[in-house]
Write an enzyme that holds these catalytic residues in place. Sequence first.
Site, short mmCIF file in Angstrom:
data_model
loop_
_atom_site.label_atom_id
_atom_site.label_comp_id
_atom_site.label_asym_id
_atom_site.label_seq_id
_atom_site.Cartn_x
_atom_site.Cartn_y
_atom_site.Cartn_z
N THR A 62 13.15 -6.05 0.62
CA THR A 62 14.48 -5.45 0.49
C THR A 62 15.56 -6.35 1.08
O THR A 62 15.27 -7.33 1.77
CB THR A 62 14.51 -4.10 1.22
OG1 THR A 62 14.29 -4.34 2.63
CG2 THR A 62 13.45 -3.15 0.70
N GLU A 74 0.85 -1.18 0.00
CA GLU A 74 0.00 0.00 0.00
C GLU A 74 0.89 1.24 0.00
O GLU A 74 2.09 1.15 0.28
CB GLU A 74 -0.93 -0.01 1.22
CG GLU A 74 -1.91 -1.18 1.19
CD GLU A 74 -2.89 -1.15 2.36
OE1 GLU A 74 -2.80 -0.23 3.21
OE2 GLU A 74 -3.75 -2.07 2.43
N PRO A 75 0.33 2.41 -0.32
CA PRO A 75 1.17 3.62 -0.45
C PRO A 75 2.04 3.92 0.77
O PRO A 75 3.18 4.36 0.62
CB PRO A 75 0.13 4.72 -0.69
CG PRO A 75 -0.99 4.02 -1.37
CD PRO A 75 -1.06 2.67 -0.74
N ILE A 113 33.01 -2.12 -18.11
CA ILE A 113 33.78 -2.69 -19.23
C ILE A 113 33.41 -1.98 -20.53
O ILE A 113 34.26 -1.74 -21.39
CB ILE A 113 33.54 -4.20 -19.32
CG1 ILE A 113 34.24 -4.92 -18.16
CG2 ILE A 113 34.01 -4.76 -20.67
CD1 ILE A 113 33.90 -6.40 -18.06
N GLU A 119 9.92 -8.09 -3.74
CA GLU A 119 9.72 -9.24 -2.85
C GLU A 119 10.53 -9.11 -1.55
O GLU A 119 10.96 -10.10 -0.97
CB GLU A 119 10.08 -10.55 -3.56
CG GLU A 119 8.90 -11.42 -3.86
CD GLU A 119 8.04 -10.87 -4.99
OE1 GLU A 119 7.19 -11.60 -5.49
OE2 GLU A 119 8.20 -9.71 -5.38
#
Length: 401
Positions: A381, A131-132, A353, A379
Amino acid sequence: MARLAQTAGLTDVQQEILSTVRDFVDKEIIPVATELEHRDEYPQAIVDGLKELGLFGLMIPEEYGGLGESLLTYALCVEEIARGWMSVSGIINTHFIVAYMLKQHGTQEQKDHFLPRMAAGDIRGAFSMSEPGLGSDVSAITSKAVKDGEEYVLNGQKMWLTNGGTSSLVAVLVRSDEGHPEGTAPHKSMTTFLVEKEPGFGEVRPGLTIPGKIDKMGYKGVDTTELIMDGLRIPADRVLGGVTGRGFYQMMDGVEVGRVNVAARGCGVAQRAFELGVQYAQQRHTFGKPIAQHQAIQFKLAEMATKVEAAHAMMVNAARKKDSGERNDLEAGMAKYLASEYCKEVVEDAFRIHGGYGFSKEYEIERLYREAPMLLIGEGTAEIQKMIIGRRLLEEYRFQG
């Protein structure tokens, strides 16, 4: 390159599936991925191809029209697909989490109703926890379901919903106090609802709105959205498993599958970054010889390849642990943590590279450089994975004093 990330002990069927997916990735995904990603265009032709291959039913039991394959087979397919374009792996990941939750926790009626059409790819799944204002604190969910006769009325706002627009079935986690007295632990008063909707944006069914795609740094093509419920009425028979209060455990079971998936995605992106880096290092010349002949670059390639190999091994171990029926939150957390961190490092080394050309949108590594950070937070941190790992280690190594 061919020697990296090999998996021992696969059956002939598994090898055939992976070979088919690898060929599809090389021919149908890699040649168009960067162009589609720059346009933020949903890869409909690719998705149709995956549907034709039967991949939407890969882990769904044969009795429901699926292939009945293991989590390991699925994870190895995800690794191959993410090697081509990580966004495509996201499209099937959320679908399989919902299918897995239905298989493990759904009522027989729910399985019979949804799984055959999910196996065929006619129903696309998505799941919604965040949710926010939530972040990683799932216990702080404020979206709520209230019983009203034979229905529940859902209200609230959900966030970071992969496949929010293109899905037709969403597993939504909300708080449901009905039957759970005040003071009940938050994780015991949550319920997962199976919400059917029309694909698209705007009001996709009465009381349910998908506002539009969230504009992201990377992970483009796949639609990531909000989900707004305002008086959304859901029949009681669409409570996953038929009983309220089990939603947290159902979602966490699904997330364990999701963490293996994210680890597989990290392995796939890292493999592609290594391929691009080792190829470019043999083409680019400085001081009269290919940069691959400079010791500094060889050291970098050695580190990159070792990380690819280590991440793959941990991902395979986590998948096999889940397939055995054993608890695998420790292994899944370790695999997700290591693979996402190593992916970021391998991609950055490949970017270095490439030198200045890595900063150009003409080169594929530029896309990978923007995609890899999503794996650091998806999923859960790194910090959340460390909490899970630490707690499980203390359970396993409890001091007897």
